[in-house]
Design an enzyme around this catalytic site. Structure first.
Site, PDB file in Angstrom:
ATOM      1  N   TYR A  69       0.824  -1.209   0.000  1.00 12.57           N
ATOM      2  CA  TYR A  69       0.000   0.000   0.000  1.00 12.57           C
ATOM      3  C   TYR A  69       0.861   1.263   0.000  1.00 12.57           C
ATOM      4  O   TYR A  69       0.492   2.265  -0.620  1.00 12.57           O
ATOM      5  CB  TYR A  69      -1.026  -0.018   1.146  1.00 12.57           C
ATOM      6  CG  TYR A  69      -2.259  -0.774   0.716  1.00 12.57           C
ATOM      7  CD1 TYR A  69      -3.228  -0.163  -0.075  1.00 12.57           C
ATOM      8  CD2 TYR A  69      -2.415  -2.111   1.022  1.00 12.57           C
ATOM      9  CE1 TYR A  69      -4.328  -0.866  -0.533  1.00 12.57           C
ATOM     10  CE2 TYR A  69      -3.519  -2.820   0.573  1.00 12.57           C
ATOM     11  CZ  TYR A  69      -4.471  -2.193  -0.203  1.00 12.57           C
ATOM     12  OH  TYR A  69      -5.567  -2.884  -0.670  1.00 12.57           O
ATOM     13  N   ARG A  72       1.695   1.763  -3.559  1.00 11.51           N
ATOM     14  CA  ARG A  72       0.560   2.292  -4.325  1.00 11.51           C
ATOM     15  C   ARG A  72       0.274   3.753  -3.932  1.00 11.51           C
ATOM     16  O   ARG A  72      -0.094   4.574  -4.769  1.00 11.51           O
ATOM     17  CB  ARG A  72      -0.694   1.430  -4.105  1.00 11.51           C
ATOM     18  CG  ARG A  72      -0.614   0.100  -4.820  1.00 11.51           C
ATOM     19  CD  ARG A  72      -1.911  -0.691  -4.712  1.00 11.51           C
ATOM     20  NE  ARG A  72      -2.981  -0.191  -5.570  1.00 11.51           N
ATOM     21  CZ  ARG A  72      -3.189  -0.572  -6.826  1.00 11.51           C
ATOM     22  NH1 ARG A  72      -2.409  -1.446  -7.397  1.00 11.51           N
ATOM     23  NH2 ARG A  72      -4.199  -0.080  -7.521  1.00 11.51           N
ATOM     24  N   GLN A 104     -15.051   3.214  -7.717  1.00 11.99           N
ATOM     25  CA  GLN A 104     -14.442   2.103  -6.958  1.00 11.99           C
ATOM     26  C   GLN A 104     -12.991   2.442  -6.652  1.00 11.99           C
ATOM     27  O   GLN A 104     -12.314   1.699  -5.961  1.00 11.99           O
ATOM     28  CB  GLN A 104     -14.492   0.824  -7.783  1.00 11.99           C
ATOM     29  CG  GLN A 104     -15.901   0.344  -8.068  1.00 11.99           C
ATOM     30  CD  GLN A 104     -15.922  -0.656  -9.218  1.00 11.99           C
ATOM     31  OE1 GLN A 104     -15.704  -1.838  -9.017  1.00 11.99           O
ATOM     32  NE2 GLN A 104     -16.166  -0.173 -10.407  1.00 11.99           N
ATOM     33  N   ASN A 105     -12.514   3.561  -7.197  1.00  9.92           N
ATOM     34  CA  ASN A 105     -11.096   3.888  -7.031  1.00  9.92           C
ATOM     35  C   ASN A 105     -10.827   4.473  -5.653  1.00  9.92           C
ATOM     36  O   ASN A 105     -11.639   5.219  -5.109  1.00  9.92           O
ATOM     37  CB  ASN A 105     -10.647   4.869  -8.119  1.00  9.92           C
ATOM     38  CG  ASN A 105     -10.772   4.244  -9.502  1.00  9.92           C
ATOM     39  OD1 ASN A 105     -10.901   3.025  -9.614  1.00  9.92           O
ATOM     40  ND2 ASN A 105     -10.756   5.055 -10.533  1.00  9.92           N
ATOM     41  N   HIS A 122     -14.981   2.179  -2.190  1.00  8.14           N
ATOM     42  CA  HIS A 122     -13.940   1.305  -1.639  1.00  8.14           C
ATOM     43  C   HIS A 122     -12.932   2.043  -0.763  1.00  8.14           C
ATOM     44  O   HIS A 122     -11.825   1.549  -0.545  1.00  8.14           O
ATOM     45  CB  HIS A 122     -13.219   0.561  -2.777  1.00  8.14           C
ATOM     46  CG  HIS A 122     -14.091  -0.448  -3.480  1.00  8.14           C
ATOM     47  ND1 HIS A 122     -13.782  -1.000  -4.708  1.00  8.14           N
ATOM     48  CD2 HIS A 122     -15.281  -1.001  -3.109  1.00  8.14           C
ATOM     49  CE1 HIS A 122     -14.740  -1.860  -5.063  1.00  8.14           C
ATOM     50  NE2 HIS A 122     -15.656  -1.854  -4.119  1.00  8.14           N
ATOM     51  N   CYS A 155      -1.981   1.829  16.467  1.00  6.36           N
ATOM     52  CA  CYS A 155      -3.118   2.685  16.791  1.00  6.36           C
ATOM     53  C   CYS A 155      -2.841   3.413  18.105  1.00  6.36           C
ATOM     54  O   CYS A 155      -2.468   2.769  19.098  1.00  6.36           O
ATOM     55  CB  CYS A 155      -4.371   1.814  16.912  1.00  6.36           C
ATOM     56  SG  CYS A 155      -5.795   2.695  17.549  1.00  6.36           S
ATOM     57  N   THR A 196     -14.196  -0.102 -15.781  1.00  2.52           N
ATOM     58  CA  THR A 196     -14.307  -1.124 -14.738  1.00  2.52           C
ATOM     59  C   THR A 196     -14.536  -2.491 -15.372  1.00  2.52           C
ATOM     60  O   THR A 196     -15.244  -2.610 -16.370  1.00  2.52           O
ATOM     61  CB  THR A 196     -15.407  -0.806 -13.701  1.00  2.52           C
ATOM     62  OG1 THR A 196     -15.496  -1.899 -12.774  1.00  2.52           O
ATOM     63  CG2 THR A 196     -16.760  -0.572 -14.332  1.00  2.52           C
ATOM     64  N   ASN A 221     -14.760   1.274 -22.446  1.00  5.10           N
ATOM     65  CA  ASN A 221     -13.756   0.301 -22.005  1.00  5.10           C
ATOM     66  C   ASN A 221     -13.115  -0.274 -23.270  1.00  5.10           C
ATOM     67  O   ASN A 221     -13.828  -0.574 -24.224  1.00  5.10           O
ATOM     68  CB  ASN A 221     -14.431  -0.826 -21.195  1.00  5.10           C
ATOM     69  CG  ASN A 221     -13.453  -1.621 -20.361  1.00  5.10           C
ATOM     70  OD1 ASN A 221     -12.437  -2.097 -20.861  1.00  5.10           O
ATOM     71  ND2 ASN A 221     -13.757  -1.773 -19.088  1.00  5.10           N
TER      72      ASN A 221
HETATM   73  P1  OAD Z   1      -9.967  -3.749 -12.763  1.00  2.00           P
HETATM   74  O1  OAD Z   1      -8.486  -3.655 -12.665  1.00  2.00           O
HETATM   75  O2  OAD Z   1     -10.634  -5.030 -12.430  1.00  2.00           O
HETATM   76  O3  OAD Z   1     -10.427  -3.436 -14.267  1.00  2.00           O
HETATM   77  C1  OAD Z   1      -9.974  -2.312 -14.954  1.00  2.00           C
HETATM   78  C2  OAD Z   1     -10.824  -2.177 -16.201  1.00  2.00           C
HETATM   79  O4  OAD Z   1     -10.385  -1.004 -16.871  1.00  2.00           O
HETATM   80  C3  OAD Z   1     -10.701  -3.323 -17.214  1.00  2.00           C
HETATM   81  O5  OAD Z   1     -11.972  -3.705 -17.655  1.00  2.00           O
HETATM   82  C4  OAD Z   1      -9.889  -2.705 -18.357  1.00  2.00           C
HETATM   83  O6  OAD Z   1     -10.255  -3.239 -19.619  1.00  2.00           O
HETATM   84  C5  OAD Z   1     -10.272  -1.261 -18.258  1.00  2.00           C
HETATM   85  N1  OAD Z   1      -9.272  -0.326 -18.755  1.00  2.00           N
HETATM   86  C6  OAD Z   1      -7.927  -0.460 -18.782  1.00  2.00           C
HETATM   87  N2  OAD Z   1      -7.343   0.643 -19.239  1.00  2.00           N
HETATM   88  C7  OAD Z   1      -8.339   1.523 -19.505  1.00  2.00           C
HETATM   89  C8  OAD Z   1      -8.378   2.856 -19.969  1.00  2.00           C
HETATM   90  N3  OAD Z   1      -7.265   3.538 -20.258  1.00  2.00           N
HETATM   91  N4  OAD Z   1      -9.593   3.450 -20.120  1.00  2.00           N
HETATM   92  C9  OAD Z   1     -10.730   2.791 -19.799  1.00  2.00           C
HETATM   93  N5  OAD Z   1     -10.750   1.526 -19.348  1.00  2.00           N
HETATM   94  C10 OAD Z   1      -9.576   0.906 -19.192  1.00  2.00           C
HETATM   95  O7  OAD Z   1     -10.541  -2.564 -11.942  1.00  2.00           O
HETATM   96  P2  OAD Z   1     -11.967  -2.352 -11.278  1.00  2.00           P
HETATM   97  O8  OAD Z   1     -13.069  -2.830 -12.158  1.00  2.00           O
HETATM   98  O9  OAD Z   1     -11.996  -0.959 -10.790  1.00  2.00           O
HETATM   99  O10 OAD Z   1     -11.465  -3.255  -5.141  1.00  2.00           O
HETATM  100  O11 OAD Z   1     -11.861  -3.300 -10.043  1.00  2.00           O
HETATM  101  C11 OAD Z   1     -12.884  -3.256  -9.110  1.00  2.00           C
HETATM  102  C12 OAD Z   1     -12.313  -3.433  -7.768  1.00  2.00           C
HETATM  103  O12 OAD Z   1     -11.541  -4.631  -7.748  1.00  2.00           O
HETATM  104  C13 OAD Z   1     -11.310  -2.387  -7.334  1.00  2.00           C
HETATM  105  O13 OAD Z   1     -11.912  -1.256  -6.812  1.00  2.00           O
HETATM  106  C14 OAD Z   1     -10.576  -3.101  -6.267  1.00  2.00           C
HETATM  107  C15 OAD Z   1     -10.410  -4.439  -6.932  1.00  2.00           C
HETATM  108  O14 OAD Z   1     -10.390  -5.445  -6.075  1.00  2.00           O
HETATM  109  C16 OAD Z   1     -10.987  -3.234  -3.925  1.00  2.00           C
HETATM  110  O15 OAD Z   1      -9.840  -2.915  -3.664  1.00  2.00           O
HETATM  111  C17 OAD Z   1     -12.019  -3.641  -2.933  1.00  2.00           C
END
Ligand code: OAD
Length: 252
Positions: A69, A72, A104-105, A122, A155, A196, A221
């Site tokens: 983390y 990141r 979700q970011n 999230h 903590c 997403t 996407n």
């Molecule tokens: P993912 O990493 O699962 O998916 C990213 C999506 O973005 C994919 O479908 C890619 O095809 C798309 N992508 C990549 N580059 C792109 C771009 N330049 N423009 C548009 N789309 C693009 O990410 P999330 O769907 O956000 O949760 O993942 C959901 C959650 O899973 C996250 O918030 C995180 C993870 O576990 C937690 O940490 C709880």
């Protein structure tokens, strides 16, 4: 991308009264923040993010998860909002209806681009909380003392470990955030789903909920996702490329 699907998407957005924008990690990719599921590089190449982002992983190896983390966090601190974030902020200010972003970011790039009306499903990677939730969930910790060895801090209330204030796999989402997101999804006319994978629930259910309640779903996407079949308009490409084009058409 031909102009037609963009024009169609913009026509839908222009006439909508309530718009929800649902974003995922893809939106921040062009800012240099890797998406969740893409292969990790360098030091972290041998780890699977889905194995690190859990309370079990933190309990088993707090140092490993804390270091990941911190890495990141460094990426997020150095990142700048990209053209996609800026276009979405512009949409919120330009449109006469209600525009709500649900993300979700865990970064703050939407806010730094100018988005004001936003729900974080999230959590926030810049914040910390007590792993034991000793004063209730969440017990946010505003200041932490990091020692020179970079060990996970403790903590100030209970001496337990401090963790990032993000939602991990196997954990519930903040109640108020998910309830507001569900309500907005039920009432919107258009949901714009950007970057997403549509794989992580309950966020992945929001476009379906919107469509079931009569909203039109627009997806941006470069890949096909489980949301694609319910999208009335699918724009294949990156958010940093397509969203500014949409705004240009909206403003024309
Ligand atoms: P993912 O990493 O699962 O998916 C990213 C999506 O973005 C994919 O479908 C890619 O095809 C798309 N992508 C990549 N580059 C792109 C771009 N330049 N423009 C548009 N789309 C693009 O990410 P999330 O769907 O956000 O949760 O993942 C959901 C959650 O899973 C996250 O918030 C995180 C993870 O576990 C937690 O940490 C709880």
């Amino acid at each position: 991308m031909s102009q037609q699907p963009i024009q169609y998407a913009v026509d839908l957005i222009r006439t909508a009264r309530n718009i929800v924008i649902l974003t995922g990690a893809g939106v921040s990719k062009e800012s240099g923040v890797p998406t969740f599921r893409e292969a990790m590089h360098g030091l972290w190449a041998k780890y699977d993010p889905q194995q690190l982002a859990t309370p079990y992983a933190f309990r088993a190896n707090p140092q490993l998860v804390w270091d990941w983390y911190e890495w990141r966090r460094g990426l997020v601190r150095e990142a700048q909002p990209n053209a996609g974030h800026i276009a979405l902020a512009h949409l919120e200010h330009l449109h006469s209806g209600n525009v709500l972003t649900i993300t979700q970011n865990v970064d703050d790039l939407h806010e730094r681009a100018g988005t004001r009306s936003i729900i974080h499903l999230h959590g926030n990677i810049a914040q910390n909380k007590c792993f034991e939730a000793c004063q209730g969930e969440p017990t946010q910790i505003d200041t932490i003392d990091l020692d020179d060895d970079g060990r996970p801090p403790h903590c100030p209330h209970c001496g337990g470990l401090v963790r990032p204030d993000v939602v991990w796999f196997g954990e519930s989402l903040p109640v108020q955030a998910i309830n507001q997101a569900i309500e907005a999804s039920q009432f919107c006319d258009v949901m714009l789903v950007v970057g997403t994978s549509g794989l992580v629930n309950p966020a992945a259910q929001l476009p379906k909920l919107a469509a079931q309640n009569g909203a039109t779903v627009i997806e941006i996407n470069p890949d096909t996702t489980p949301i694609t079949p319910i999208a009335k308009v699918k724009l294949n490409g990156t958010s940093g490329d397509l969203l500014p084009q949409m705004i240009a058409v909206l403003e024309a």
